[in-house]
Write a protein that holds these residues in place. Structure first.
Motif, PDB file in Angstrom:
ATOM      1  N   GLY A 149      20.627  51.720  29.583  1.00 11.32           N
ATOM      2  CA  GLY A 149      21.545  51.659  27.884  1.00 11.32           C
ATOM      3  C   GLY A 149      22.422  50.338  29.002  1.00 11.32           C
ATOM      4  O   GLY A 149      22.276  49.151  29.890  1.00 11.32           O
ATOM      5  N   ALA A 150      23.914  50.473  28.354  1.00 13.38           N
ATOM      6  CA  ALA A 150      24.647  49.278  28.439  1.00 13.38           C
ATOM      7  C   ALA A 150      25.151  49.153  30.136  1.00 13.38           C
ATOM      8  O   ALA A 150      25.165  50.397  30.886  1.00 13.38           O
ATOM      9  CB  ALA A 150      25.992  49.112  27.736  1.00 13.38           C
ATOM     10  N   ALA A 151      25.345  47.985  30.707  1.00 17.92           N
ATOM     11  CA  ALA A 151      25.273  47.587  31.870  1.00 17.92           C
ATOM     12  C   ALA A 151      26.812  47.720  31.868  1.00 17.92           C
ATOM     13  O   ALA A 151      27.410  47.107  31.309  1.00 17.92           O
ATOM     14  CB  ALA A 151      24.954  46.487  32.002  1.00 17.92           C
ATOM     15  N   PRO A 152      27.248  48.372  32.737  1.00 20.57           N
ATOM     16  CA  PRO A 152      28.631  48.093  33.972  1.00 20.57           C
ATOM     17  C   PRO A 152      29.343  46.826  33.355  1.00 20.57           C
ATOM     18  O   PRO A 152      28.691  46.285  34.141  1.00 20.57           O
ATOM     19  CB  PRO A 152      29.176  48.565  35.258  1.00 20.57           C
ATOM     20  N   ASP A 153      30.679  46.763  32.836  1.00 24.87           N
ATOM     21  CA  ASP A 153      31.496  46.023  32.361  1.00 24.87           C
ATOM     22  C   ASP A 153      33.155  45.591  32.836  1.00 24.87           C
ATOM     23  O   ASP A 153      33.781  45.761  32.443  1.00 24.87           O
ATOM     24  CB  ASP A 153      31.292  45.825  30.574  1.00 24.87           C
ATOM     25  N   PHE A 154      33.051  45.448  33.999  1.00 20.42           N
ATOM     26  CA  PHE A 154      34.099  45.075  34.693  1.00 20.42           C
ATOM     27  C   PHE A 154      34.974  43.938  35.321  1.00 20.42           C
ATOM     28  O   PHE A 154      34.603  43.247  35.168  1.00 20.42           O
ATOM     29  CB  PHE A 154      34.285  46.002  36.387  1.00 20.42           C
ATOM     30  N   LEU A 155      36.154  44.343  35.303  1.00 19.10           N
ATOM     31  CA  LEU A 155      37.154  43.538  35.568  1.00 19.10           C
ATOM     32  C   LEU A 155      36.934  43.184  37.259  1.00 19.10           C
ATOM     33  O   LEU A 155      37.725  44.639  37.956  1.00 19.10           O
ATOM     34  CB  LEU A 155      38.017  43.428  34.997  1.00 19.10           C
ATOM     35  N   VAL A 156      36.324  42.490  37.683  1.00 14.16           N
ATOM     36  CA  VAL A 156      36.664  42.673  39.780  1.00 14.16           C
ATOM     37  C   VAL A 156      37.676  42.081  39.929  1.00 14.16           C
ATOM     38  O   VAL A 156      37.720  40.816  39.577  1.00 14.16           O
ATOM     39  CB  VAL A 156      35.437  42.462  39.455  1.00 14.16           C
ATOM     40  N   GLY A 157      38.236  42.882  41.399  1.00 13.48           N
ATOM     41  CA  GLY A 157      39.490  41.860  41.563  1.00 13.48           C
ATOM     42  C   GLY A 157      38.933  42.494  43.224  1.00 13.48           C
ATOM     43  O   GLY A 157      38.047  43.172  43.382  1.00 13.48           O
ATOM     44  N   SER A 158      39.615  41.502  44.458  1.00 14.00           N
ATOM     45  CA  SER A 158      39.023  41.920  45.802  1.00 14.00           C
ATOM     46  C   SER A 158      40.737  41.561  46.283  1.00 14.00           C
ATOM     47  O   SER A 158      41.790  41.431  46.222  1.00 14.00           O
ATOM     48  CB  SER A 158      38.594  41.007  46.485  1.00 14.00           C
ATOM     49  N   THR A 159      40.290  41.336  47.803  1.00 13.47           N
ATOM     50  CA  THR A 159      41.658  41.023  48.808  1.00 13.47           C
ATOM     51  C   THR A 159      41.655  39.706  49.293  1.00 13.47           C
ATOM     52  O   THR A 159      40.466  38.982  49.126  1.00 13.47           O
ATOM     53  CB  THR A 159      41.495  42.069  49.807  1.00 13.47           C
ATOM     54  N   PHE A 160      42.588  39.121  50.116  1.00  7.44           N
ATOM     55  CA  PHE A 160      43.331  38.126  50.254  1.00  7.44           C
ATOM     56  C   PHE A 160      43.890  37.845  51.294  1.00  7.44           C
ATOM     57  O   PHE A 160      45.174  38.356  51.096  1.00  7.44           O
ATOM     58  CB  PHE A 160      43.905  37.105  49.167  1.00  7.44           C
ATOM     59  N   ASN A 161      43.573  37.862  52.328  1.00 15.63           N
ATOM     60  CA  ASN A 161      44.602  37.696  53.457  1.00 15.63           C
ATOM     61  C   ASN A 161      46.030  36.580  53.584  1.00 15.63           C
ATOM     62  O   ASN A 161      45.616  35.306  53.962  1.00 15.63           O
ATOM     63  CB  ASN A 161      44.248  38.123  55.025  1.00 15.63           C
ATOM     64  N   ALA A 162      46.792  36.514  52.870  1.00 24.51           N
ATOM     65  CA  ALA A 162      47.690  35.185  52.966  1.00 24.51           C
ATOM     66  C   ALA A 162      48.313  35.445  54.106  1.00 24.51           C
ATOM     67  O   ALA A 162      49.260  34.030  53.965  1.00 24.51           O
ATOM     68  CB  ALA A 162      48.836  35.777  51.193  1.00 24.51           C
TER      69      ALA A 162
END
Length: 294
Positions: A149-162
């Motif tokens: 079926g359909a593939a997952p379509d996520f808005l992807v985020g992650s982290t950053f050590n500012a």
């Protein structure tokens, strides 16, 4: 895909994310109560995956529960606790449940938590996890087998050590390039208490490729602020901020005021948005938004 968040990022609108801890138990009524306090005022709710390695209900369960009550959520996928089989299974489940966004995190060390005999998994590192999300998005699993079926379509985020400095900052910026190449659309920073210090780091980031979302951490006391400033690497809190809590008649209000003013400052700076982390003071999230005039 979360068209709300995705569209806001593309349009350059200010995004407000709220962080709500899932309970250490099977009663999710408080989670829903706190979520409903800010319904319509935040763009999405981030549900952490056992933050600081403290055992709680899963991010996936918290997100599924809130999505079922009409709230947009962001699920965390954490390298620390699951191997590649379990991570892929959970992410397919999240897609099936309509969870629009995933934030990929490494996960704090087990030693921070309350189960010291637990074994960290770390089958995948953070970049490998992001690569796996891309692979799933193309309709295959990590073994190269086609998904049904359909593939997952996520808005992807992650982290950053500012808060990193010197060589550590160079490593963070190099990793950020790789994260953007692996489909990351937004990054959530470590807690920031000095907006001006972030400006120098922002000059080194292509914000047209990846949206920068600083974390505003709601302090609870001058003692907590002092402890974080002295003991948590890469987070510094100005002495004036700590003194203002100490001198305040209503210390809890002063803490929410500091958080609200930081949110307003980040908005003024033209940043993509903010994540408000309330760690146990979730019921004060509306007050923080009031002070920030959001």
């Amino acid at each position: 895909m979360s068209m709300k968040l995705e569209a806001k990022i593309k349009a350059g609108d200010f995004i407000v994310l709220g962080e709500l801890e899932p309970p250490k138990g099977a009663d999710f009524s408080i989670l829903l109560k706190n979520a409903n306090l800010v319904k319509g005022r935040v763009d999405a709710l981030v549900i952490p995956e056992m933050a600081n390695a403290v055992m709680k209900a899963s991010s996936l369960a918290g997100c599924a529960f809130l999505q079922g009550h009409g709230l947009d959520t962001i699920v965390q996928a954490c390298c620390r606790d699951r191997n590649r089989l379990a991570l892929q299974a959970d992410l397919l489940g999240a897609a099936a449940l309509g969870i629009p966004s995933v934030m990929a995190v490494q996960g704090e060390d087990i030693t921070f938590g309350d189960h010291h005999q637990a074994r960290a998994v770390n089958d995948l590192d953070l970049l490998e996890l992001l690569g796996m999300l891309q692979t799933l998005g193309r309709g295959k699993d990590m073994a190269g087998i086609e998904l049904q079926g359909a593939a997952p379509d996520f808005l992807v985020g992650s982290t950053f050590n500012a808060g990193a400095a010197g060589g550590a900052l160079e490593v963070e910026l190099a990793e950020l390039q790789k994260k953007a190449d692996l489909g990351v659309r937004y990054i959530v920073t470590t807690p920031i208490f000095e907006p001006d210090r972030l400006k120098a780091v922002l000059k080194r980031i292509d914000t047209s490729r990846v949206a920068v979302i600083p974390t505003v951490l709601l302090l609870k006391s001058a003692g907590m602020a002092r402890y974080i400033d002295r003991n948590i690497r890469h987070i510094s809190i100005p002495p004036d901020t700590i003194q203002s809590i100490q001198k305040a008649g209503d210390k809890a209000y002063q803490c929410t005021k500091i958080a609200g003013e930081l949110v307003a400052a980040f908005r003024e700076m033209g940043l993509a948005g903010t994540l408000i982390s309330t760690i146990g003071w979730e019921d004060k999230l509306p007050q923080v938004l009031d002070i920030a005039r959001l």
